[in-house]
Write a protein that holds these residues in place. Structure first.
Motif, PDB file in Angstrom:
ATOM      1  N   LYS A  23       0.855  -1.201   0.000  1.00  0.00           N
ATOM      2  CA  LYS A  23       0.000   0.000   0.000  1.00  0.00           C
ATOM      3  C   LYS A  23       0.878   1.232   0.000  1.00  0.00           C
ATOM      4  O   LYS A  23       1.870   1.292   0.727  1.00  0.00           O
ATOM      5  N   TYR A  24       0.501   2.217  -0.821  1.00  0.00           N
ATOM      6  CA  TYR A  24       1.110   3.545  -0.737  1.00  0.00           C
ATOM      7  C   TYR A  24       0.004   4.446  -0.192  1.00  0.00           C
ATOM      8  O   TYR A  24      -0.918   4.789  -0.933  1.00  0.00           O
ATOM      9  N   ASP A  25       0.044   4.788   1.067  1.00  0.00           N
ATOM     10  CA  ASP A  25      -1.042   5.552   1.698  1.00  0.00           C
ATOM     11  C   ASP A  25      -2.382   4.898   1.368  1.00  0.00           C
ATOM     12  O   ASP A  25      -2.610   3.754   1.712  1.00  0.00           O
ATOM     13  N   SER A  26      -3.238   5.628   0.612  1.00  0.00           N
ATOM     14  CA  SER A  26      -4.572   5.083   0.363  1.00  0.00           C
ATOM     15  C   SER A  26      -4.617   4.150  -0.859  1.00  0.00           C
ATOM     16  O   SER A  26      -5.613   3.474  -1.102  1.00  0.00           O
ATOM     17  N   VAL A  27      -3.499   4.109  -1.633  1.00  0.00           N
ATOM     18  CA  VAL A  27      -3.513   3.274  -2.854  1.00  0.00           C
ATOM     19  C   VAL A  27      -2.970   1.878  -2.543  1.00  0.00           C
ATOM     20  O   VAL A  27      -1.865   1.746  -2.004  1.00  0.00           O
ATOM     21  N   THR A  28      -3.751   0.845  -2.869  1.00  0.00           N
ATOM     22  CA  THR A  28      -3.240  -0.522  -2.745  1.00  0.00           C
ATOM     23  C   THR A  28      -2.723  -0.943  -4.116  1.00  0.00           C
ATOM     24  O   THR A  28      -3.495  -1.286  -5.012  1.00  0.00           O
ATOM     25  N   ALA A  29      -1.394  -0.879  -4.289  1.00  0.00           N
ATOM     26  CA  ALA A  29      -0.809  -1.154  -5.610  1.00  0.00           C
ATOM     27  C   ALA A  29      -0.755  -2.644  -5.887  1.00  0.00           C
ATOM     28  O   ALA A  29      -0.947  -3.078  -7.027  1.00  0.00           O
ATOM     29  N   VAL A  30      -0.468  -3.454  -4.860  1.00  0.00           N
ATOM     30  CA  VAL A  30      -0.452  -4.918  -5.002  1.00  0.00           C
ATOM     31  C   VAL A  30      -1.321  -5.460  -3.870  1.00  0.00           C
ATOM     32  O   VAL A  30      -1.150  -5.095  -2.708  1.00  0.00           O
ATOM     33  N   GLY A  88      -0.233  -6.387 -17.751  1.00  0.00           N
ATOM     34  CA  GLY A  88      -1.323  -5.676 -17.089  1.00  0.00           C
ATOM     35  C   GLY A  88      -1.415  -4.267 -17.629  1.00  0.00           C
ATOM     36  O   GLY A  88      -0.424  -3.733 -18.140  1.00  0.00           O
ATOM     37  N   PRO A  89      -2.568  -3.636 -17.510  1.00  0.00           N
ATOM     38  CA  PRO A  89      -2.699  -2.264 -17.997  1.00  0.00           C
ATOM     39  C   PRO A  89      -1.875  -1.291 -17.149  1.00  0.00           C
ATOM     40  O   PRO A  89      -1.345  -1.665 -16.097  1.00  0.00           O
ATOM     41  N   ASN A  90      -1.769  -0.054 -17.597  1.00  0.00           N
ATOM     42  CA  ASN A  90      -1.025   0.966 -16.844  1.00  0.00           C
ATOM     43  C   ASN A  90      -1.585   1.083 -15.432  1.00  0.00           C
ATOM     44  O   ASN A  90      -2.797   1.064 -15.227  1.00  0.00           O
ATOM     45  N   GLY A  91      -0.665   1.159 -14.479  1.00  0.00           N
ATOM     46  CA  GLY A  91      -1.073   1.352 -13.087  1.00  0.00           C
ATOM     47  C   GLY A  91      -1.591   0.092 -12.409  1.00  0.00           C
ATOM     48  O   GLY A  91      -2.117   0.147 -11.296  1.00  0.00           O
ATOM     49  N   ALA A  92      -1.408  -1.085 -13.061  1.00  0.00           N
ATOM     50  CA  ALA A  92      -1.959  -2.335 -12.509  1.00  0.00           C
ATOM     51  C   ALA A  92      -1.176  -2.849 -11.307  1.00  0.00           C
ATOM     52  O   ALA A  92      -1.706  -3.619 -10.502  1.00  0.00           O
ATOM     53  N   GLY A  93       0.110  -2.438 -11.209  1.00  0.00           N
ATOM     54  CA  GLY A  93       0.923  -2.921 -10.085  1.00  0.00           C
ATOM     55  C   GLY A  93       2.135  -3.739 -10.505  1.00  0.00           C
ATOM     56  O   GLY A  93       2.786  -4.356  -9.663  1.00  0.00           O
ATOM     57  N   LYS A  94       2.486  -3.715 -11.784  1.00  0.00           N
ATOM     58  CA  LYS A  94       3.604  -4.531 -12.283  1.00  0.00           C
ATOM     59  C   LYS A  94       4.952  -4.059 -11.704  1.00  0.00           C
ATOM     60  O   LYS A  94       5.707  -4.855 -11.166  1.00  0.00           O
ATOM     61  N   THR A  95       5.218  -2.755 -11.843  1.00  0.00           N
ATOM     62  CA  THR A  95       6.520  -2.251 -11.380  1.00  0.00           C
ATOM     63  C   THR A  95       6.647  -2.414  -9.870  1.00  0.00           C
ATOM     64  O   THR A  95       7.718  -2.777  -9.364  1.00  0.00           O
ATOM     65  N   THR A  96       5.557  -2.192  -9.161  1.00  0.00           N
ATOM     66  CA  THR A  96       5.608  -2.373  -7.701  1.00  0.00           C
ATOM     67  C   THR A  96       5.934  -3.832  -7.371  1.00  0.00           C
ATOM     68  O   THR A  96       6.778  -4.111  -6.509  1.00  0.00           O
ATOM     69  N   THR A  97       5.308  -4.769  -8.068  1.00  0.00           N
ATOM     70  CA  THR A  97       5.591  -6.192  -7.828  1.00  0.00           C
ATOM     71  C   THR A  97       7.061  -6.493  -8.103  1.00  0.00           C
ATOM     72  O   THR A  97       7.729  -7.174  -7.322  1.00  0.00           O
ATOM     73  N   THR A 144       6.044  -7.028 -19.185  1.00  0.00           N
ATOM     74  CA  THR A 144       6.049  -6.378 -20.496  1.00  0.00           C
ATOM     75  C   THR A 144       4.681  -5.802 -20.840  1.00  0.00           C
ATOM     76  O   THR A 144       3.656  -6.280 -20.360  1.00  0.00           O
ATOM     77  N   HIS A 145       4.702  -4.765 -21.688  1.00  0.00           N
ATOM     78  CA  HIS A 145       3.457  -4.275 -22.266  1.00  0.00           C
ATOM     79  C   HIS A 145       3.229  -4.924 -23.621  1.00  0.00           C
ATOM     80  O   HIS A 145       2.171  -4.774 -24.209  1.00  0.00           O
ATOM     81  N   SER A 146       4.270  -5.603 -24.115  1.00  0.00           N
ATOM     82  CA  SER A 146       4.163  -6.146 -25.466  1.00  0.00           C
ATOM     83  C   SER A 146       3.511  -7.518 -25.439  1.00  0.00           C
ATOM     84  O   SER A 146       4.074  -8.493 -24.948  1.00  0.00           O
TER      85      SER A 146
HETATM   86  P1  ATP Z   1       2.662   1.092 -15.769  1.00  0.00           P
HETATM   87  O1  ATP Z   1       2.344  -0.001 -16.723  1.00  0.00           O
HETATM   88  O2  ATP Z   1       1.900   2.347 -16.078  1.00  0.00           O
HETATM   89  O3  ATP Z   1       4.132   1.321 -15.552  1.00  0.00           O
HETATM   90  P2  ATP Z   1       2.385  -0.541 -13.354  1.00  0.00           P
HETATM   91  O4  ATP Z   1       1.519  -1.716 -13.653  1.00  0.00           O
HETATM   92  O5  ATP Z   1       3.865  -0.760 -13.338  1.00  0.00           O
HETATM   93  O6  ATP Z   1       2.025   0.653 -14.338  1.00  0.00           O
HETATM   94  P3  ATP Z   1       2.718   0.569 -10.692  1.00  0.00           P
HETATM   95  O7  ATP Z   1       3.757   1.566 -11.124  1.00  0.00           O
HETATM   96  O8  ATP Z   1       3.168  -0.584  -9.886  1.00  0.00           O
HETATM   97  O9  ATP Z   1       1.877   0.028 -11.956  1.00  0.00           O
HETATM   98  O10 ATP Z   1       1.583   1.389  -9.900  1.00  0.00           O
HETATM   99  C1  ATP Z   1       0.479   0.742  -9.265  1.00  0.00           C
HETATM  100  C2  ATP Z   1      -0.331   1.786  -8.498  1.00  0.00           C
HETATM  101  O11 ATP Z   1       0.456   2.295  -7.418  1.00  0.00           O
HETATM  102  C3  ATP Z   1      -0.719   3.003  -9.339  1.00  0.00           C
HETATM  103  O12 ATP Z   1      -1.996   3.423  -8.908  1.00  0.00           O
HETATM  104  C4  ATP Z   1       0.342   4.021  -8.996  1.00  0.00           C
HETATM  105  O13 ATP Z   1      -0.170   5.341  -9.128  1.00  0.00           O
HETATM  106  C5  ATP Z   1       0.617   3.701  -7.534  1.00  0.00           C
HETATM  107  N1  ATP Z   1       1.995   4.025  -7.140  1.00  0.00           N
HETATM  108  C6  ATP Z   1       3.127   3.496  -7.668  1.00  0.00           C
HETATM  109  N2  ATP Z   1       4.222   3.987  -7.045  1.00  0.00           N
HETATM  110  C7  ATP Z   1       3.764   4.852  -6.107  1.00  0.00           C
HETATM  111  C8  ATP Z   1       4.411   5.682  -5.123  1.00  0.00           C
HETATM  112  N3  ATP Z   1       5.736   5.702  -4.970  1.00  0.00           N
HETATM  113  N4  ATP Z   1       3.616   6.446  -4.329  1.00  0.00           N
HETATM  114  C9  ATP Z   1       2.276   6.424  -4.449  1.00  0.00           C
HETATM  115  N5  ATP Z   1       1.591   5.647  -5.339  1.00  0.00           N
HETATM  116  C10 ATP Z   1       2.327   4.886  -6.164  1.00  0.00           C
END
Ligand code: ATP
Length: 263
Positions: free
Chosen positions: A10-17, A34-43, A189-191
């Motif tokens: 969780k990042y504050d109120s956002v649950t990324a994973v 996954g689509p943009n913002g799905a949580g890939k980079t966080t994972t 990947t996005h591809s």
């Molecule tokens: P993309 O394909 O656009 O790169 P993603 O699947 O890699 O997206 P993440 O970057 O993991 O997605 O983000 C997942 C969610 O967490 C999004 O809602 C993003 O705004 C939020 N998020 C990511 N990093 C942070 C951070 N450092 N602080 C607050 N929120 C964050």
């Protein structure tokens, strides 16, 4: 080889994973979509120990990543989507530097560095400063650095961006050979083409949760889409039904027929 249980970030109120469970066996090339913002980079950042989870665990080769981070990082290679390189080093010096971080024996490091530079046609540039490298050459050097210590698990974020067709084919072949030799690869990947052509299994993440997982054929049948390409399957499974039905409609109505058609 990779065991993820109840992983939440969780990042504050956002649950990324959100409670991710994933088992990836040795030798698998696993595609993470996954689509943009799905949580890939966080994972991915959790998986390589750059972020701490809010809850949950990751075990790699039986070791707890968050309890033994240094031990686990020794067996991981990481290729980030926005890599950092030292421009004032030569390619050779960069590989020596990375090998040093892993305390590799110098002769082994040199031998592996030579092999990678040769494989990627970079041997003629080994003594040039990195600042003179093209984007694709930098990408190949990053991949060489991530593999120099012969990791058991390779974590990759968008591996083919910026590579020409030959470079992309070299990397695909390299990844497939590594997996055949027992390396496990987690590839985000996005591809959809990369996922379809390279990966043994694909997981689709949306809003921090896995919404579908399996081989591309299994995903097709899950999306009840026997002949569709992965793009349509992806859009259906991630619930972008407007876009999926627009695609359907475009395909079924060519120019001169009713509907929008493809002009
Ligand atoms: P993309 O394909 O656009 O790169 P993603 O699947 O890699 O997206 P993440 O970057 O993991 O997605 O983000 C997942 C969610 O967490 C999004 O809602 C993003 O705004 C939020 N998020 C990511 N990093 C942070 C951070 N450092 N602080 C607050 N929120 C964050």
């Amino acid at each position: 080889m990779i065991s993820i249980k109840g992983l939440t970030k969780k990042y504050d109120s956002v649950t990324a994973v959100d409670g991710l469970d994933l088992e990836i066996p040795r030798g698998e090339l696993f595609g993470f979509l996954g689509p943009n913002g799905a949580g890939k980079t966080t994972t991915i950042k959790l998986l390589v120990g750059l972020l701490k989870p809010t809850s949950g665990s990751i075990h790699i080769d039986g070791m707890d990543l968050f309890k033994n981070p240094l031990e686990v990082k020794k067996i991981i290679g990481y290729i980030p989507d926005r890599p950092f390189l030292y421009d004032k080093l030569t390619g050779w010096e960069y590989l020596e530097f990375v090998a040093g971080l892993y305390s590799m024996e110098i002769n082994v490091a040199h031998d592996r560095a030579e092999k990678f530079l040769n494989f990627f046609d970079l041997d003629g540039f080994a003594d040039e400063l990195i600042e003179g490298y093209s984007h694709g050459m930098k990408q190949k050097l990053i991949i060489s650095g991530a593999l120099i210590h012969n990791p058991t698990v390779l974590v990759v974020d968008e591996p083919l961006v910026g590579l020409d067709p030959k470079g992309a084919r070299q990397v695909k072949q390299l990844f497939q050979d590594l997996c055949a030799g027992g390396t496990t690869i987690f590839l985000s990947t996005h591809s959809l083409g990369v996922a379809e052509n390279m990966c043994h299994r694909v997981g689709i993440i949306q809003k921090g949760r896995i919404v579908a997982m399996g081989t591309v054929d299994q995903l097709r049948s899950q999306a009840k889409q026997e002949h569709g390409d992965l793009e349509e399957v992806f859009l259906k499974l991630t619930g972008d039904s407007d876009f999926a039905s627009l695609l359907d409609s475009l395909r079924s109505t060519g120019p001169g027929k009713e509907g929008p058609g493809l002009k």
